[in-house]
Every structure is written in C-alpha cells, then in structure tokens.
Design a protein around this motif. Structure first.
Motif, mmCIF file in Angstrom:
data_model
loop_
_atom_site.group_PDB
_atom_site.id
_atom_site.type_symbol
_atom_site.label_atom_id
_atom_site.label_comp_id
_atom_site.label_asym_id
_atom_site.label_seq_id
_atom_site.Cartn_x
_atom_site.Cartn_y
_atom_site.Cartn_z
ATOM 1 N N ILE A 20 -4.383 53.554 24.405
ATOM 2 C CA ILE A 20 -5.275 53.418 23.132
ATOM 3 C C ILE A 20 -4.952 54.305 22.045
ATOM 4 O O ILE A 20 -4.713 53.559 20.918
ATOM 5 N N GLU A 21 -4.652 55.356 22.137
ATOM 6 C CA GLU A 21 -4.003 56.180 21.181
ATOM 7 C C GLU A 21 -2.664 55.930 20.571
ATOM 8 O O GLU A 21 -2.506 55.760 19.359
ATOM 9 N N ALA A 22 -1.976 55.403 21.679
ATOM 10 C CA ALA A 22 -0.577 54.970 21.115
ATOM 11 C C ALA A 22 -0.773 53.787 20.078
ATOM 12 O O ALA A 22 0.050 53.716 19.073
ATOM 13 N N LYS A 23 -1.430 52.860 20.359
ATOM 14 C CA LYS A 23 -1.779 51.743 19.695
ATOM 15 C C LYS A 23 -2.346 52.165 18.178
ATOM 16 O O LYS A 23 -1.979 51.507 17.154
ATOM 17 N N GLN A 24 -3.092 53.345 18.294
ATOM 18 C CA GLN A 24 -3.690 53.705 16.858
ATOM 19 C C GLN A 24 -2.242 54.566 15.959
ATOM 20 O O GLN A 24 -2.523 54.261 14.640
ATOM 21 N N GLU A 25 -1.593 55.097 16.630
ATOM 22 C CA GLU A 25 -0.685 55.920 16.043
ATOM 23 C C GLU A 25 0.786 55.313 15.775
ATOM 24 O O GLU A 25 1.320 55.849 14.807
ATOM 25 N N LEU A 26 0.919 54.407 16.600
ATOM 26 C CA LEU A 26 2.294 53.625 16.639
ATOM 27 C C LEU A 26 2.612 52.490 15.899
ATOM 28 O O LEU A 26 1.343 51.598 16.012
ATOM 29 N N SER A 27 3.588 52.143 15.151
ATOM 30 C CA SER A 27 3.729 50.843 14.713
ATOM 31 C C SER A 27 4.746 50.105 15.688
ATOM 32 O O SER A 27 4.831 48.874 15.521
ATOM 33 N N ILE A 28 5.435 50.772 16.506
ATOM 34 C CA ILE A 28 6.416 49.849 17.340
ATOM 35 C C ILE A 28 5.594 49.487 18.566
ATOM 36 O O ILE A 28 4.504 49.773 18.838
ATOM 37 N N PRO A 29 6.315 48.357 19.482
ATOM 38 C CA PRO A 29 5.529 47.870 20.373
ATOM 39 C C PRO A 29 5.515 49.069 21.569
ATOM 40 O O PRO A 29 6.164 49.836 21.625
ATOM 41 N N VAL A 30 4.425 48.565 22.348
ATOM 42 C CA VAL A 30 4.104 49.882 23.387
ATOM 43 C C VAL A 30 3.976 49.142 24.832
ATOM 44 O O VAL A 30 3.356 48.024 24.884
ATOM 45 N N VAL A 31 4.839 49.669 25.605
ATOM 46 C CA VAL A 31 5.100 49.147 26.986
ATOM 47 C C VAL A 31 4.444 49.864 28.025
ATOM 48 O O VAL A 31 4.253 51.115 28.078
ATOM 49 N N ALA A 32 3.769 49.381 29.024
ATOM 50 C CA ALA A 32 3.097 49.907 30.152
ATOM 51 C C ALA A 32 3.860 49.606 31.232
ATOM 52 O O ALA A 32 4.463 48.572 31.577
ATOM 53 N N ILE A 33 4.220 50.796 32.262
ATOM 54 C CA ILE A 33 5.036 50.650 33.694
ATOM 55 C C ILE A 33 4.354 51.464 34.529
ATOM 56 O O ILE A 33 3.505 52.495 34.291
ATOM 57 N N GLY A 34 4.737 51.294 35.719
ATOM 58 C CA GLY A 34 4.167 51.734 36.951
ATOM 59 C C GLY A 34 3.044 51.286 37.814
ATOM 60 O O GLY A 34 1.995 51.557 37.391
ATOM 61 N N GLY A 35 3.787 50.473 39.080
ATOM 62 C CA GLY A 35 2.607 50.076 39.931
ATOM 63 C C GLY A 35 2.166 48.855 39.300
ATOM 64 O O GLY A 35 0.881 48.502 39.769
ATOM 65 N N ILE A 36 2.349 48.137 38.403
ATOM 66 C CA ILE A 36 1.728 47.158 37.603
ATOM 67 C C ILE A 36 1.976 45.762 38.358
ATOM 68 O O ILE A 36 3.073 45.503 38.847
#
Ligand SMILES: Cc1ncc(COP(=O)(O)OP(=O)(O)O)c(N)n1
Ligand SMILES: Cc1nc(C(=O)O)sc1CCOP(=O)(O)O
Ligand SMILES: [Mg+2]
Length: 220
Positions: free
Chosen positions: A157-173
C-alpha cells in the motif's frame, strides 16, 4: 519489446522459471509456451543450475517465444546474459548489483527489475537510480524459496503511494491468495510454483490469468 508504457508491460501474471521444476530444455520451452499462450505477460528465466552455454541457448529461445506472444523476457541475476541473449530486461536482487544500478552499463531501453523485500526505502532509491519496477515479497510461505524474507501487505500500500514505477508481488502466491495483494495495489503477480510446479501448466496459467483479470476488472 513492444512500445507500451512500463505499467502496461509489467502487469498481470509474471511467470518465473525454475530448473528444479522444468528439468530439461524441452520441458522449459514447452511450459513457457503454454504459459504465454494463456496470457502470461512476463517471463523471467531464472536458472542457477545450467551451464553458461545452456543458459544462453535457453534465454535466447525464451526471448523468441516471448516476442511471438508480444510478451517480455527478463533474465534473473545476470546483466551479461541479458545482453548476450538480447532479452528485454534483467531482474537484480540486492546482492546482484541492485545496490549500484547507476554504475552498471545497462542499455537504455532495457527493463530493470529490483528486489526490495519489505523495504520501501530500497524501492525509492532503486526508482531514483533507474529501476523499471520494484518487487516486494515474500508475501506467503514459499516452497521455492522458504527462507525468503517475509513482507507485509501494508508495504505494498505504501509502495503504491510512494512509487511511480510498477509494483510486483512475489512469494507463495496462487489463484486463491492473490486477492489481498491486488487490493493493496500490486500491478503484477510473480509466481513460480503456482504455474511451473503444477501438472498442467496451461490450465494453471489460465486459472492465474483469469483470476487476475476477474479480480482487477474495473480497478481503473
Ligand atoms: C520478480 C522477482 N522478484 C524477486 C526476485 C528475487 O530476486 P533475488 O532476491 O535476487 O533472488 P533470486 O531470484 O536470485 O534467488 C525475483 N527473482 N524476481
Ligand atoms: C524467487 C523468489 N524471490 C522471493 C522474494 O521474496 O524475493 S520469493 C521467491 C520464490 C517465488 O516462488 P513461489 O511463487 O513458488 O513461491
Ligand atoms: Mg538474484
């Protein structure tokens, strides 16, 4: 690579190969083809076992497949292999050169992914130094990388507020647990076991892609 913006390119399901799951070159390329045919948008060639010659041949073959499906090919760990195979980008961990991005000679048009674990400051610095996307994780227990550092959904959630580049989630998904990560703002879901650890890659890819599309329909 197509001319879409980075947020169009790094979105949807991001499949990462694993030599322990795809043990021959034929198995690797067949599985990558099956994943791409079902709408996977990003393939990362991650192989810590093959010889240099094998890696180059496989990276080139994966890049050709990605081009055919207008997807992108990313090489794990090695800038040299990315350049030799003319892949679309490289994924660097904190011990693979991500801490010194500005000192690396990376051709301008290439995608640069950086592992940020659960650390927003690493991601902000990576973005300032030219990263194309930031990867956070691991969000759930991972059979592939059981000792990966855990990450919190609040960080996304914080990454989406602070970054303009895409955010990738990983690990056991997988298809059953990706929903909270998408709600938190993940642009892209990276998976190994949920796609290449399944008996039927095509079916697994179809389930992941259709779940992602269903859960994000109407987000924008
Ligand atoms: C999309 C994506 N996110 C994170 C990683 C992990 O990279 P790293 O920390 O360098 O670990 P290894 O993959 O090299 O074991 C990744 N590869 N891809
Ligand atoms: C390669 C990797 N990196 C991680 C990180 O947290 O940085 S977790 C991970 C393994 C992802 O595989 P699976 O989808 O099978 O859990
Ligand atoms: Mg690495």
């Amino acid at each position: 690579m197509n001319s879409d913006s980075i947020s169009d390119i790094i979105s949807g399901i991001y499949a990462i190969t694993d030599p322990n799951l795809l043990t021959s070159q034929t198995a690797l390329l067949d599985a990558v083809d099956a994943a791409l045919a079902q709408g996977v948008r990003v393939i990362q060639y991650r192989d810590k076992l093959a010889s240099s010659d094998q890696k180059l041949e496989r990276a080139k073959a994966i890049h050709r497949l990605c081009k055919r499906y207008q997807a992108v090919s990313i090489i794990n760990d090695s800038l040299e292999l990315m350049i030799a195979a003319d892949a679309d980008g490289v994924h660097l961990g904190q011990t693979d050169g991500a801490t010194a991005l500005t000192e690396l000679d990376i051709p301008k048009q290439k995608i640069i992914g950086v592992t940020c674990h659960d650390d927003i400051e690493l991601a902000i610095r990576a973005q300032q130094h030219g990263a194309s996307y930031a990867a956070f994780g691991r969000f759930y227990p991972s059979n592939t990388k059981p000792h990966a550092k855990p990450a919190k959904i609040e960080t996304l959630i914080e990454a989406k507020q602070e970054l303009s580049i895409p955010v990738v989630a990983i690990g056991g998904i997988n298809a059953h647990n990706m929903s909270p990560l998408l709600d938190a703002g993940a642009d892209c879901i990276a998976v190994i076991n949920a796609i290449f650890g399944q008996n039927d890659t095509q079916k697994a890819a179809n389930t992941l892609v259709s779940t992602f599309n269903r859960l994000t329909a109407g987000f924008n």
